[in-house]
Design a protein around this motif. Sequence first.
Motif, short mmCIF file in Angstrom:
data_model
loop_
_atom_site.label_atom_id
_atom_site.label_comp_id
_atom_site.label_asym_id
_atom_site.label_seq_id
_atom_site.Cartn_x
_atom_site.Cartn_y
_atom_site.Cartn_z
N GLY A 1 0.75 -1.32 0.54
CA GLY A 1 0.02 -0.30 0.14
C GLY A 1 0.61 1.39 -0.13
O GLY A 1 0.40 2.65 -0.27
N VAL A 2 2.43 1.60 0.14
CA VAL A 2 2.48 2.47 0.08
C VAL A 2 2.84 3.46 -1.36
O VAL A 2 3.21 4.30 -1.56
CB VAL A 2 4.91 1.97 0.32
CG1 VAL A 2 5.43 3.17 0.01
CG2 VAL A 2 4.49 1.52 1.82
N VAL A 3 3.56 2.04 -2.75
CA VAL A 3 3.25 2.29 -3.55
C VAL A 3 1.78 2.35 -4.25
O VAL A 3 0.89 1.76 -3.99
CB VAL A 3 4.20 1.97 -4.66
CG1 VAL A 3 4.92 1.92 -6.00
CG2 VAL A 3 5.69 1.95 -4.09
N GLY B 1 5.24 7.71 -2.90
CA GLY B 1 5.51 6.14 -2.28
C GLY B 1 6.39 5.64 -2.71
O GLY B 1 7.27 5.01 -1.91
N ASN B 2 6.98 6.13 -4.03
CA ASN B 2 7.92 5.24 -4.82
C ASN B 2 8.94 6.09 -4.36
O ASN B 2 10.61 5.11 -3.74
CB ASN B 2 7.91 6.15 -6.64
CG ASN B 2 6.86 5.15 -7.16
OD1 ASN B 2 5.92 5.23 -6.79
ND2 ASN B 2 7.56 5.08 -8.66
N ALA B 3 9.23 6.87 -3.80
CA ALA B 3 10.88 7.62 -3.02
C ALA B 3 10.91 7.06 -1.99
O ALA B 3 12.22 6.45 -1.53
CB ALA B 3 10.58 9.45 -2.62
N ALA B 4 9.23 6.76 -1.14
CA ALA B 4 9.68 5.29 0.04
C ALA B 4 10.35 4.81 -0.04
O ALA B 4 11.44 4.18 0.54
CB ALA B 4 8.26 6.74 0.70
N ALA B 5 9.59 3.69 -1.33
CA ALA B 5 9.76 2.81 -0.74
C ALA B 5 11.61 2.34 -1.43
O ALA B 5 11.82 1.62 -1.28
CB ALA B 5 9.11 2.51 -2.60
N LEU B 6 11.81 3.57 -2.41
CA LEU B 6 13.53 3.13 -2.69
C LEU B 6 14.63 3.73 -1.85
O LEU B 6 15.71 3.34 -1.92
CB LEU B 6 13.04 3.89 -4.35
CG LEU B 6 12.33 3.35 -5.61
CD1 LEU B 6 12.82 3.89 -6.48
CD2 LEU B 6 13.02 1.36 -5.54
N ILE C 1 3.04 4.80 3.98
CA ILE C 1 4.35 5.32 4.42
C ILE C 1 5.25 6.27 5.58
O ILE C 1 6.24 6.33 5.72
CB ILE C 1 4.31 6.97 3.30
CG1 ILE C 1 3.56 5.76 1.47
CG2 ILE C 1 5.53 7.96 3.08
CD1 ILE C 1 3.35 7.12 0.76
N LYS C 2 4.63 7.31 5.91
CA LYS C 2 4.74 7.29 7.54
C LYS C 2 5.67 6.26 8.14
O LYS C 2 6.64 6.36 8.80
CB LYS C 2 3.51 7.40 8.36
CG LYS C 2 4.02 7.67 10.12
CD LYS C 2 2.93 9.26 10.00
CE LYS C 2 3.37 9.84 11.83
NZ LYS C 2 3.26 8.39 12.75
N LYS C 3 4.71 4.91 8.10
CA LYS C 3 5.49 3.66 8.85
C LYS C 3 6.75 3.16 8.65
O LYS C 3 8.25 3.25 9.14
CB LYS C 3 4.65 2.55 8.59
CG LYS C 3 4.59 1.12 10.14
CD LYS C 3 4.14 0.38 9.88
CE LYS C 3 4.04 -0.98 9.59
NZ LYS C 3 4.42 -1.70 8.76
N ILE D 1 7.33 13.37 11.26
CA ILE D 1 6.75 13.22 9.73
C ILE D 1 5.51 14.63 8.94
O ILE D 1 4.56 14.35 10.00
CB ILE D 1 6.25 11.71 8.74
CG1 ILE D 1 7.68 10.73 9.57
CG2 ILE D 1 5.95 11.78 8.03
CD1 ILE D 1 7.54 9.70 9.74
N LEU D 2 6.03 15.13 8.75
CA LEU D 2 5.04 16.56 8.08
C LEU D 2 3.88 15.77 6.81
O LEU D 2 4.38 14.41 6.63
CB LEU D 2 5.78 17.37 7.98
CG LEU D 2 6.31 18.33 8.69
CD1 LEU D 2 7.52 19.01 8.18
CD2 LEU D 2 6.06 18.48 9.98
#
Length: 268
Positions: free
Chosen positions: A30-32, A81-86, A117-119, A129-130
Motif C-alpha cells: 500500500g505504499v506505492v 510512495g515511490n521515493a519512500a519505497a526506493l 509511508i509514515k511507517k 514526519i509532516l
Amino acid sequence: MTEEIKIPQKHPRAESLRIREKLIRHFKSGVVASAGLIAHGRGEAFDYILGEKTTQPALKAIKATAATLLTAEHTVISVNGNAAALASKDIVKLAKITKAKIEVNLFYRSSEREISIKKILEEAGATEILGIGETASARIPEVGSERRRVDPKGILIADVVLVPLEDGDRTEALVRMGKKVIAIDLNPFSRTAQFATITIVDNIVRAIPTLIKIVSKLKTKSEKKLEHIASTFDNKETLGEAIHLIHRRLSRLAEKGVYLPILEEDES
Ligand code: ATP
Ligand code: MG
C-alpha cells in the motif's frame, strides 16, 4: 500471498530487477500507487538511455544541491510512495545531516497510504514526519490534485523543497511561490525537470547516496564558498549537457546498431 521472485546474482539486469521487486512489494503493502509502477517504468526507460550511471551533469547538479541545502533556512524533503519505497533510509539520513524536514505529499492521497509511508519512514529512523492527515491543512495555489495539500510547518514555509519523482504542476506552483525546487528526475524533458531550480537527472537510488557523500564533504566549507557554488550553477546549461550526453550516446550506439555481444557460457 506475496510471490517472492528469486533473482539470479549473475543476471545482467539483476539490480534493475531487484528494484522492480522492491516496488512491487511496496505496491502490495500500500505504499506505492498503481500509477507509481507506471511512473517507474518511464524512469527506467530514461535510465537505460543514460547508461544507468550518475553522469557528469548529474554530479554538477548534485554539488549545487549540496551547497543549496547547506545554506538553506528551512529545507523540506517531499516524499511520495515511490521515493519512500526506493530510498527511505537515504532520505532519513539526508534529512539528518542537512537538518531538513520530511513531509509526505501524495498525488493519490488516502489515509492508509499516508500511514504506510509514515511507517516505513519511521522504520528507517525518521522521528518527525509532516503532512500526515489533518496536519496537511494548508493549500498551495494552482495545483488541481491532492498534492496541493501541504503542512504549514513544512512545505508552506520552506525556502528549499527537494522533490524526488515529482509532478510538473506542483513543481511549477512551488517555483511560482518563490521557493527553490530541487528535482530528481531521470527524464530531462519532464515538466518537473524543466521547471525546477536545480534538476538532478539521475535515478533516486544513486542520486541521494551521492548527495549525502557530497554534503559530508562540503559541510566544512565556508558560507561564502557554498553560496558561490549554488549561485554559479546554471540549470538550463546543465540540463542541456544532460540532453547532449543522451544525444552523443545514442549517436555512438546508432553507429553500431547491435552493440551487445553474446557471451560464451563461462564468460557470463
Ligand atoms: P511531469 O508531470 O513532470 O511532466 P510526467 O507526467 O511525465 O512528468 P510523472 O508520472 O508525473 O511523469 O512523474 C514521474 C517522473 O519520475 C518521470 O519523469 C520519471 O522519469 C521519473 N522517475 C521514475 N522513477 C524514477 C527513479 N527511480 N529515479 C528518478 N526519476 C524517476
Ligand atoms: Mg506528471
